[in-house]
Enzyme design. Structure first.
Site, PDB file in Angstrom:
ATOM      1  N   HIS B 318       0.811  39.734 -13.366  1.00  0.00           N
ATOM      2  CA  HIS B 318       2.260  39.705 -12.686  1.00  0.00           C
ATOM      3  C   HIS B 318       2.044  39.240 -11.174  1.00  0.00           C
ATOM      4  O   HIS B 318       2.922  38.774 -10.405  1.00  0.00           O
ATOM      5  CB  HIS B 318       2.992  41.318 -12.617  1.00  0.00           C
ATOM      6  CG  HIS B 318       3.940  41.670 -13.676  1.00  0.00           C
ATOM      7  ND1 HIS B 318       2.957  42.177 -15.190  1.00  0.00           N
ATOM      8  CD2 HIS B 318       5.374  41.335 -13.663  1.00  0.00           C
ATOM      9  CE1 HIS B 318       4.610  41.980 -15.515  1.00  0.00           C
ATOM     10  NE2 HIS B 318       5.738  41.930 -15.186  1.00  0.00           N
ATOM     11  N   GLY B 319       0.519  39.007 -10.966  1.00  0.00           N
ATOM     12  CA  GLY B 319       0.385  38.874  -9.585  1.00  0.00           C
ATOM     13  C   GLY B 319      -0.791  39.798  -9.488  1.00  0.00           C
ATOM     14  O   GLY B 319      -1.987  39.800  -9.683  1.00  0.00           O
TER      15      GLY B 319
END
Lengths: 479, 471
Positions: B318-319
């Site tokens: 996600h990041g």
């Protein structure tokens, strides 16, 4: 879904998007948006370079949105829906976010353009537009920081990069700094049919003001230097319940006055305006005071300067109806359209004509004539009715009043000074008005003041100007 | 390019539809779709398409090679090479800064971190390409001999940017053989328009509220109630935003004749965290299940370790920041707790499970939202009354008035009412032509209304009054 039903849905949808698509091609591009007081983006030039660095695409997107069919209608719909879905409070107060608010782009010169044969030799200062939040896909794959790629994180409004604007000690022209160092976005309190701009300020900004004052006092020993710092409407019309939100302009004015060079003569208009608060001294939909409000400030100036103010009843009056001002753009609700402001006009007890110049030598080749106060008929077609006063903001405006007493005054101002200036005409033979931001056109103003033998110098500003903007950095450049 | 924009809806789509449907020939249609997808991708960021082309080419070649060789070691080698190259691309473009930052921190070095532009959709298309290579390796699907067709699969504009993560095996047949019908188009249109509305009308609006309350410096001023409203608003925002993209992707896919799998299934009604992850971003969790969890041994060998790895990676995906990894591991903890004993309790007392899950998920969004650890900790302090922030203040009291209606609409949108609506529509349509007529009228008007309002709100994002103002 049945076949017949599906056919109808398909046809309706295609009709909708194709119709709009065709209209968007066929209709003429508009040049300006009256609602927003700005030029609308025009068709960008297609260049290979622009295509590869992405600038053509972003210009095109802006162009398409700015020229979208039925744009004004859609904007109205948007605002109506927002109003409809908002919960109303008992006291009819709402908080409205202004977002990034004003942004100066390279195409916007706040001054009216000079006569076309005027060559601007000073380089156009760098004006950095403030960042506007972008609509990006759910996965922000394009963040320049490179660390945040998160599906599900809608692109946040980029936090504005802090810049430090140096206060110049020597008069070297600095580019107009963008206001990003002033962090707070504009917020408005709507109280009934009145819009107030919530006030926050930065003490450091006032240093430029102090600097200008000191330099004037140092360079102009025989000249009377006056300072007017007016509050805005938020100071007087915020209901007690909401006074805790935002900062006090009274305190800000006191701060500036107590730290300003002692040779400057303070004209503290706070109390005189307060005593007339039930009169129409501030617009409800605009950030300016009315000319009536300016009059009361003028009476205080007279008291300090040892002049006898003309009676309010002595002026020839006029009125411009249906004025929706600067605040309305942030709170564009129907209630204001139904109950707009109007502009009370007080014509000077002297000549109503003057000249605008674009350079300090007052070259007549780069000038044109104006009226100090324009009438309603003269303002038809111009929605910014406040421009009735000395034709708005111009670099240098000069008025020969016809009052033969040999006295001369120079007014440094922001637009609060526009409605104020006509009252000075009865007391001076020559009135010079210089806008604080005219450093693009003017310089060596201190010399100018000495050469012209100007007796009095008056600064007319509202407190927001020296405490929220870098106007006085620009003014400093001009001196 | 983004779906939720005027030029996409009113320029790109009409042009694409016109050219796509002008012929029934599948080759023509695939070509049109491919060209428009490449335009969509390069719009505004032309240079990064080369990475997309390169990654897809590498995986395409892997597919061909895997088809050529039968020898197990050779095939393993090809698979490994493909995985390494592809994941390195992802690792470099997305995680290089993160990696360097950590090295600098641990070893107190000061290696300069070059800013690398993050290619659009890289997390999605990388996983799609990987799923292809692995599926070919496993013999689950035949290799795609045409690079153009493979590229079409990866870059198809409906799903390239924000998912769902479409498995090659799910749509391999549809590339060459798919039906476009009025029924599909009608359903697809409604799905797309509803998605557009979810994004523009709800997600964007709540996004403003979230940012007003807890973004950046606002965190220093927010009241306790404001903080709770802020994170609640974010929880709705992220759901509507993300699921809207899936809606629009699935809707557009349908119009073109493709059937994509669902990606969201009303996750906020879940009565356990386990259930939540079967309803939220389903294409991602199933990817990790099929390509990481099960190969590692699933629930047969060292299950807890497997879960740990999967959730570490889920967070990381996600990041490129520690808070996302923390977010993944946060769920790991609760999933293990549920597997051990909580699930049994929730089965007996479902409402308790729903309360628990909602609270856990809400708090998880705090971890997700703040990439800065200090802000993250500070936010938790505010939420749980361990800061100097007041409980309530003027700002939240005034601000909420403009957004309350949208919060309510958002909450209602989390409830699976569409099933009932669909059933009611079908019943009414089956009755008689009048029933049919009234249903389609309502549907058409609803669709136009959402389209109109979304367009109005999109126009409003370009509303930029110049305030002759500052002085």
């Amino acid at each position: 879904m049945k076949s017949k039903q599906a056919k109808i849905i398909v046809v309706v949808f295609l009709l909708a998007i194709f119709t709009i698509s065709v209209i968007s091609f066929v209709d003429n591009d508009k040049a300006i948006s009256e609602k927003e007081s700005r030029t609308l983006a025009q068709k960008p030039k297609l260049t290979l370079k622009g295509l590869f660095n992405g600038s053509f695409v972003s210009d095109f997107e802006e162009y398409y949105a700015d020229q979208f069919p039925f744009r004004d209608l859609l904007l109205s719909l948007n605002f109506k829906v927002n109003t409809l879905l908002s919960i109303k409070t008992e006291d009819d107060v709402s908080l409205v976010e202004g977002g990034g608010g004003s942004h100066l782009d390279d195409n916007t010169d706040i001054f009216n353009p000079p006569p076309s044969n005027f060559p601007i030799t000073t380089p156009t200062p760098e004006i950095t537009p403030s960042e506007t939040p972008e609509e990006t896909p759910y996965v922000t794959e394009e963040t320049p920081e490179g660390t945040e790629n998160t599906p599900g994180v809608t692109e946040k409004t980029p936090t504005k990069a802090p810049t430090s604007t140096p206060v110049p000690k020597t008069p070297t022209p600095t580019p107009i700094p963008d206001d990003s160092s002033y962090e707070k976005d504009k917020q408005f309190l709507r109280v009934g049919d009145r819009i107030l701009e919530i006030y926050w300020y930065d003490k450091k900004r006032a240093n430029a003001y102090f600097d200008v004052m000191k330099r004037c006092a140092d360079s102009l020993p025989g000249v009377n230097i006056y300072s007017i710092l007016a509050p805005a409407s938020v100071e007087y019309y915020t209901p007690d319940k909401y006074k805790g939100y935002g900062q006090s302009q009274k305190e800000a004015i006191e701060y500036v006055y107590s730290n300003m060079d002692s040779r400057i003569k303070r004209v503290d208009v706070y109390n005189v305006l307060k005593s007339h608060v039930n009169e129409y001294i501030y617009f409800r939909t605009d950030h300016h005071w009315t000319q009536r409000g300016a009059y009361y400030a003028y009476t205080e100036f007279c008291r300090v300067a040892g002049l006898t103010p003309d009676k309010l009843s002595s002026y020839k009056t006029g009125r411009i109806n249906d004025f929706l001002g600067s605040y309305f753009k942030y709170v564009p609700e129907d209630r204001f359209k139904k109950n707009p402001d109007y502009v009370e006009l007080f014509y000077p007890n002297a000549n109503n004509t003057g000249t605008v110049y674009y350079d300090i030598s007052m070259n007549p080749a780069n000038s044109y004539g104006i009226k100090a106060v324009r009438s309603e008929s003269e303002m038809i077609g111009q929605s910014l009715k406040y421009l009735a006063f000395i034709n708005g903001d111009n670099p240098l405006s000069y008025f020969r009043t016809g009052v033969n007493n040999g006295k001369k005054i120079l007014v440094f101002k922001d637009s609060y000074g526009n409605s104020f200036a006509p009252f000075l005409f009865s007391h001076y033979e020559e009135v010079y008005v210089i806008d604080a931001r005219a450093d693009k056109y003017l310089n060596n103003v201190l010399n100018f003041i000495k050469e012209k033998g100007i007796n009095d110098v008056l600064f007319v500003n509202y407190i927001n100007c020296p405490t929220q903007s870098d106007a006085f950095v620009l003014l400093g450049n001009m001196l | 390019m983004v779906f939720a924009s005027l030029h996409f809806v009113y320029l790109f789509l009409p042009a694409c539809f016109l050219l796509y449907f002008i012929s029934k020939n599948i080759k023509w249609r695939n070509t049109v779709l491919l060209i428009f997808s490449l335009i969509f991708y390069t719009w505004g960021e032309p240079s990064l398409i080369f990475l997309l082309l390169f990654t897809t080419f590498v995986c395409y070649i892997c597919g061909l090679l895997l088809a050529m060789y039968e020898d197990k070691t050779k095939r393993k080698l090809i698979l490994t090479a493909g995985l390494v190259v592809t994941l390195s691309m992802l690792g470099f473009f997305k995680y290089w800064g993160f990696l360097l930052g950590n090295i600098n921190y641990i070893f107190s070095t000061n290696i300069p971190i070059a800013k690398i532009a993050l290619p659009l959709g890289i997390s999605f298309y990388t996983f799609q390409a990987l799923s292809y290579v692995i599926d070919v390796y496993r013999g689950e699907v035949a290799e795609q001999r045409s690079y153009a067709k493979f590229l079409l699969y990866i870059s198809m504009f409906p799903q390239l940017v924000a998912g769902p993560i479409v498995r090659y095996s799910d749509i391999a047949e549809q590339i060459d053989r798919r039906e476009t019908t009025f029924e599909k188009a009608g359903q697809g249109i409604i799905r797309f328009v509803v998605g557009l509305g979810k994004k523009v009308i709800i997600a964007n609006k709540l996004g403003k509220l979230t940012s007003l309350l807890i973004e950046g410096d606002k965190l220093k001023e927010v009241s306790v109630i404001g903080a709770w409203v802020g994170i609640f608003s974010f929880a709705l925002q992220i759901y509507f935003d993300f699921s809207a993209y899936s809606d629009m992707a699935i809707g557009l896919g349908k119009i073109f004749g493709f059937d994509f799998l669902e990606n969201f299934n009303y996750p906020y009604i879940s009565s356990s965290v386990t259930e939540f992850w079967r309803r939220w971003h389903m294409s991602l969790s199933s990817f990790f299940r099929d390509y990481v969890y099960i190969p590692l041994g699933g629930n047969r060998k060292h299950q807890i370790l497997n879960l740990f790895i999967v959730w570490f990676l889920t967070g990381l995906w996600h990041g490129a920041s520690w808070n996302f990894i923390l977010w993944g591991l946060y769920f790991f903890v609760f999933l293990v707790l549920e597997k051990t004993f909580l699930l049994k309790i929730f089965k007996k007392v479902k409402p308790l499970g729903w309360l628990f899950t909602s609270f856990v998920v809400l708090c998880s969004w705090v971890i997700f939202y703040f990439t800065d650890m200090n802000q993250l900790i500070y936010m938790f302090k505010i939420l749980f009354g361990m800061s100097d922030r007041p409980l309530n203040d003027l700002f939240i009291n005034l601000t909420i008035n403009e957004y309350f209606a949208y919060l309510v609409i958002g909450v209602i949108g989390c409830i699976p009412l569409s099933k009932f609506a669909k059933k009611a529509c079908e019943k009414l349509s089956d009755r008689n032509t009048l029933g049919q007529g009234s249903v389609v009228t309502v549907q058409a008007m609803y669709m136009l209304f959402v389209l109109l309002l979304s367009s109005a709100m999109l126009v409003a994002t370009s509303y930029n009054p110049f305030l002759y103002f500052r002085f």
